[in-house]
Design an enzyme around this catalytic site. Structure first.
Site, short mmCIF file in Angstrom:
data_model
loop_
_atom_site.label_atom_id
_atom_site.label_comp_id
_atom_site.label_asym_id
_atom_site.label_seq_id
_atom_site.Cartn_x
_atom_site.Cartn_y
_atom_site.Cartn_z
N GLU A 1 0.76 -1.34 -0.05
CA GLU A 1 0.01 0.00 -0.08
C GLU A 1 0.88 1.13 0.12
O GLU A 1 0.64 2.15 -0.64
CB GLU A 1 -1.01 0.05 1.08
CG GLU A 1 -1.93 -1.11 1.21
CD GLU A 1 -3.13 -0.86 0.39
OE1 GLU A 1 -3.96 -1.94 0.25
OE2 GLU A 1 -3.06 0.34 -0.38
N ARG B 1 0.61 3.99 -3.02
CA ARG B 1 0.07 5.15 -2.89
C ARG B 1 1.10 6.22 -2.64
O ARG B 1 0.99 7.43 -3.35
CB ARG B 1 -0.79 5.02 -1.52
CG ARG B 1 -1.84 4.10 -1.57
CD ARG B 1 -2.84 4.19 -0.40
NE ARG B 1 -3.54 3.12 -0.05
CZ ARG B 1 -4.79 3.33 0.54
NH1 ARG B 1 -5.35 4.58 0.67
NH2 ARG B 1 -5.64 2.06 0.67
N ASP C 1 -4.93 -9.83 -8.37
CA ASP C 1 -5.14 -8.96 -9.36
C ASP C 1 -3.91 -8.08 -9.97
O ASP C 1 -3.60 -8.36 -11.34
CB ASP C 1 -6.16 -7.86 -9.05
CG ASP C 1 -5.98 -7.26 -7.49
OD1 ASP C 1 -4.92 -7.39 -7.20
OD2 ASP C 1 -6.82 -6.84 -7.02
N GLU D 1 -12.40 0.39 -9.80
CA GLU D 1 -12.20 -0.60 -11.03
C GLU D 1 -13.15 -0.57 -11.99
O GLU D 1 -12.67 -0.75 -13.23
CB GLU D 1 -12.10 -1.95 -10.12
CG GLU D 1 -10.99 -2.22 -9.30
CD GLU D 1 -11.02 -1.70 -7.91
OE1 GLU D 1 -10.09 -1.23 -7.03
OE2 GLU D 1 -12.37 -1.36 -7.48
#
Length: 641
Positions: A266, A270, A399, A533
């Site tokens: 993360e 980010r 993903d 998404e």
């Protein structure tokens, strides 16, 4: 997909020390630890000087330091009483004897003066009040902090910046489209202004309680995640005053030397992704410097027997570990497989190949491993190098690994053929084993669990429609049209998951089981947390086809977000998209500003804004420039070497 209680719920991903002066005790006889420390240092220095004088001061009766000149004669020392030769020597001084005695005396006087000075300083310290000592300690702390800042902010070596095209503009000619784009910009302003008012410096915002919020992926630290995540969106939208506010906060407050355990994945997508994008768009060096400082803090996470990084790392101590719920202490495919883009850019900007080598080592390791049915399991043990539970998903846990294989190829100016081959192999296996058509004719991507297909698709997996479209050009066996069509079918299925709810917002996951299609069954799967998404896929399909349905579907989603998620203090997720009177979860996710609103804005902008042949978006929607062949030698491909 059901998300475990501790699973981060952000974007496409698996689902401080207090340096201020402490208060003084009230008892007069009790000194603070800092005061005792200062006094001990002074007394230690005094004792050291005394012992130094006793043991090391030259003595005329012992050996003397001398310069061997023509006037000096070295002879054996003879003990008069015994008549035996002593291995020692003594110096019969020539004309310089007086000079040596003066030097010796001068040295004694200096040591004596230093002793007296140290003693006086110790007495002076003891006479000072607690407040005076506290002020001196704080002054010393401030000096150290300033010295560290100067050291940390040293400029990095200059590198050729890629040709940056389309960092502004994209104004639509159609008035209706222009008005819709302006509405998205107003929504961004509402989200940012309320965060600025109620959550400034915190990682995220609770818009109903009107206070800061921080999920466990950021540990206990307040690192301003929303500020970093939103910077490039602000810049692209032309909100330059807001961008400058964020830049000033980063310059003055963003500190990574905190005792906090954070998610490597993360923080990479980010923070490093957001800082790098802000640097490329604005040219402001502070963003590049901060990105490199943070990256250095993440490197200890790779200190495992296999080189597969831990999921979490303490920014101060460098100690890493994995999520407790992950299969037998495993690392997660979508986490350790979603570092390539950012780390390649770090090596490019710094000239330090460490980052490049870390991600290429992961790739080489994965290439050597057996894959059941050609599929990558979601779990890999960093100690043993063996797969964990055989669970494969294009949604949460898996993903963005597949996404980054494709984007590594695109970012390399389509020269990283190794990455492209891995991507092609992976999606062929996915299409064979995971992609099915429902009885109602909807194409969906299921999940492979313990030898069978679970007919469930997560909101996170809806990004794949855009990925298939993005990767269509360059596909094997002239299958570009096939993959563009597959992307369109995934977009249609995900739109149905929105359209079949009361709020016209999609659930976290949805089933294809008997009569139930594209609908969430369990209560724990009915929430919408401002995810991007589906809108991301609409944008990619719009760019490649210019089919107006994608703008129509995107506008439907924007109106639903405006109607059901907007509150006076920002935007909030909802707990049940099938209820006409939804309950809010009171969290404005940082990825809502980084991704959802950015993709909506781009959907209603011209193709000349961030054109896809010059920019590649990381999994947090942070645009990074293509590194053209002439500008880099980082790729391991023979073509580049």
């Amino acid at each position: 997909m059901t998300t475990p209680a501790l699973l981060p719920l952000s974007g496409r991903r698996i689902p401080p020390l207090n340096l201020g002066p402490p208060s003084f005790p009230h008892h007069r006889a009790t000194l603070r630890l800092s005061e005792k420390f200062i006094l001990l240092l002074i007394l230690s220095a005094f004792i050291t000087l005394c012992f130094g004088a006793f043991f090391f001061l030259p003595d005329s009766s012992k050996h003397k330091r001398f310069d061997l000149g023509l006037e000096d004669v070295l002879i054996p020392h003879v003990d008069a009483g015994k008549g035996a030769k002593n291995p020692g020597v003594f110096l019969i001084h020539g004309p310089d004897e007086h000079r040596h005695r003066e030097e010796e005396e001068r040295l004694r006087n200096k040591i004596r003066a230093d002793h007296e000075k140290a003693l006086e300083e110790a007495k002076e310290k003891l006479r000072k009040s607690r407040e005076e000592i506290r002020a001196e300690i704080q002054t010393e702390k401030n000096k150290v902090v300033q010295e560290m800042k100067i050291k940390e902010n040293k400029p990095l070596p200059p590198v050729p910046i890629p040709n940056l095209v389309g960092i502004s503009g994209g104004d639509p000619e159609d008035n209706d489209i222009r008005e819709k784009r302006e509405k998205i910009k107003e929504m961004m302003k509402h989200a940012w202004d309320n965060y600025r008012t109620y959550g400034w410096g915190h990682n995220e915002l609770r818009p109903i309680a009107r206070k800061g919020h921080s999920p466990n992926i950021f540990g206990s630290s307040q690192m301003g995640a929303t500020i970093v995540d939103a910077l490039d969106t602000l810049y692209i939208m032309g909100l330059h005053d807001e961008f400058l506010d964020g830049q000033r906060w980063i310059e003055d407050n963003l500190d990574f030397s905190v005792n906090s355990e954070v998610s490597v994945f993360e923080v990479n997508i980010r923070f490093i992704g957001g800082l790098l994008a802000a640097y490329y768009l604005s040219g402001e060096e502070i963003f590049k410097i901060k990105a490199v400082q943070l990256a250095e803090k993440l490197l200890p996470a790779f200190n495992t027997p296999t080189g597969i990084p831990w999921a979490m790392v303490n920014l101060k101590s460098g100690v890493g570990r994995n999520w407790g719920w992950a299969s037998a202490g495993s690392s997660i495919l979508a986490e350790f497989g979603t570092l390539h883009m950012e780390f390649i850019h770090l090596s490019y900007l710094t000239g330090d190949l460490t980052y490049y080598k870390k991600v290429m080592h992961i790739r080489k390791l994965l290439q050597k491993m057996d894959r059941p049915n050609g599929l990558y399991p979601n779990y890999l043990n960093p100690r043993t190098g063996r797969w964990g539970q055989y669970h494969t998903s294009v949604g949460g846990l898996g993903d963005s690994f597949y996404e980054y294989l494709l984007k590594a190829w695109l970012m390399s100016d389509k020269t990283d053929h190794e990455a492209r081959k891995m991507y092609d192999d992976a999606i062929e296996a996915i299409e064979k084993h995971l992609i099915k058509k429902s009885r109602g004719g909807l194409i969906f991507i299921g999940e492979w669990k313990n030898g069978h297909l679970e007919k469930k698709m997560g909101h996170l997996a809806c990004f794949a429609g855009g990925m298939f479209a993005l990767g269509a050009d360059g596909s094997r066996a002239d299958k570009a049209g096939h993959y563009l069509e597959l992307g369109a079918e995934i977009a249609r299925t995900c739109h149905e998951s929105y359209d079949r709810t009361a709020l016209k917002l999609g659930p976290e996951s949805f089933k294809f089981d008997g009569a139930v299609e594209a609908v969430a069954v369990r209560q724990a799967e009915k929430y919408y947390i401002l995810r991007p998404e589906v809108i991301e896929t609409y944008w990619y399909l719009w760019r490649f086809t210019h089919d107006p349905r994608y703008r129509q579907w995107g506008w439907e989603a924007a109106l639903a977000i405006e109607k059901y998620c907007r509150v006076s203090g920002g935007f909030s997720g909802v707990k049940d998209v099938y209820s006409s009177t939804p309950t809010h979860d009171d969290v404005q996710q940082s990825f809502f500003l980084a991704e959802t609103l950015k993709y909506l804005y781009l959907l209603f902008s011209g193709d000349d804004l961030l054109p896809l042949d010059h920019w590649v978006f990381n999994t947090e929607a942070h645009p990074l420039p293509v590194l053209h062949l002439a500008n880099t030698t980082l790729s391991g491909n023979p073509a580049v070497r």
